[in-house]
Scaffold this active site. Structure first.
Site, short mmCIF file in Angstrom:
data_model
loop_
_atom_site.label_atom_id
_atom_site.label_comp_id
_atom_site.label_asym_id
_atom_site.label_seq_id
_atom_site.Cartn_x
_atom_site.Cartn_y
_atom_site.Cartn_z
N MET A 84 57.74 96.20 35.85
CA MET A 84 57.22 97.49 35.85
C MET A 84 55.84 97.59 35.97
O MET A 84 54.83 96.81 35.52
CB MET A 84 57.65 98.09 34.26
CG MET A 84 58.78 97.90 33.75
SD MET A 84 59.17 98.79 32.24
CE MET A 84 58.43 97.81 30.92
N GLY A 170 52.27 98.16 31.82
CA GLY A 170 52.50 97.23 32.87
C GLY A 170 52.99 95.87 31.99
O GLY A 170 52.63 95.29 31.24
N SER A 171 54.36 95.65 32.61
CA SER A 171 55.20 94.69 31.76
C SER A 171 56.52 94.34 32.51
O SER A 171 56.57 94.59 33.79
CB SER A 171 55.43 94.88 30.52
OG SER A 171 55.75 96.57 30.49
N ARG A 172 57.10 93.54 31.89
CA ARG A 172 58.38 93.04 32.60
C ARG A 172 59.71 93.25 31.67
O ARG A 172 59.41 92.86 30.31
CB ARG A 172 58.42 91.46 33.11
CG ARG A 172 59.43 91.15 33.91
CD ARG A 172 59.18 89.59 34.21
NE ARG A 172 60.01 88.64 33.87
CZ ARG A 172 59.68 87.40 33.68
NH1 ARG A 172 58.66 87.00 34.01
NH2 ARG A 172 60.60 86.78 32.79
#
Length: 203
Positions: A84, A170-172
């Site tokens: 993301m 912001g990440s996964r």
């Protein structure tokens, strides 16, 4: 619509913006005026980041949908990894209907979420027990994201597309696909939470 839990962040940003705007006028300071404009821009960014648009979800047990907005950066066996970016919506949704059997939170580092070493990052894993078996949805924090939020609890019955949590800035998200399904997305494909079909039931 704004994401659940965003109120303190937005209130703080708005308060700081208003404070510097008032001070810049009271003191007739161009420097404080510039700070006020910067704070206003940051507030706008926060509103953009914490947006949570309503999405009509077509619920079905014949397919699984993406748990996150972003780009598929890897497919490892039965696991799909979605990164993301900052501009994406960061609210995560259930890829399949079922009951939350387990939620496991682990502290960790804050390496870039697209790196293999990010396996040691802060994370939160949902185990959803579906009619096809257990499905893991793993929220992984990145270099900027340092706060994983869960909207659901153990033993909650959730519907496909329901909001289950979010990761800030912001990440996964990794999701495992049961063997009854065929993965239909490809690496590099953009996906939307609650909308993009990522796997379909095998015929």
């Amino acid at each position: 619509m704004l994401a659940k839990g965003s109120e303190p962040w937005l209130f703080t940003a708005t308060f700081i913006t208003a404070l510097f705007a008032v001070l810049s006028r009271a003191m007739n300071s161009s420097h404080l005026n510039h700070v006020a404009y910067i704070a206003m821009a940051m507030t706008f960014f926060m509103v953009l980041f914490f947006r949570d648009p309503e999405r009509k979800v077509e619920v079905s047990d014949t397919y699984m949908i993406s748990p996150a907005d972003g780009t598929v950066i890897d497919i490892r066996g039965r696991k799909i990894c979605i990164f993301m970016f900052l501009q994406n919506v960061h609210v995560n949704r259930a890829p399949i209907s079922g009951k939350i059997r387990e939620i496991t939170y682990k502290k960790g580092g804050y390496l870039p979420a697209f790196c293999k070493d990010s396996e040691r990052n802060e994370r939160n894993e949902f185990i959803i027990h579906s009619k096809y078996g257990d499905v893991s949805v793993m929220q992984i924090a990145g270099t900027i994201a340092r706060r994983i939020v869960s909207y659901s609890r153990v033993n909650d019955n959730i519907e496909q597309g329901q909001r289950i949590g979010m990761i800030r800035l912001g990440s996964r998200v990794d999701v495992t696909i049961p063997h009854d399904f065929e993965i239909i997305v490809r690496k590099g494909e953009r996906v939307l939470a609650g909308k993009t079909i990522i796997a379909t039931i095998k015929k």
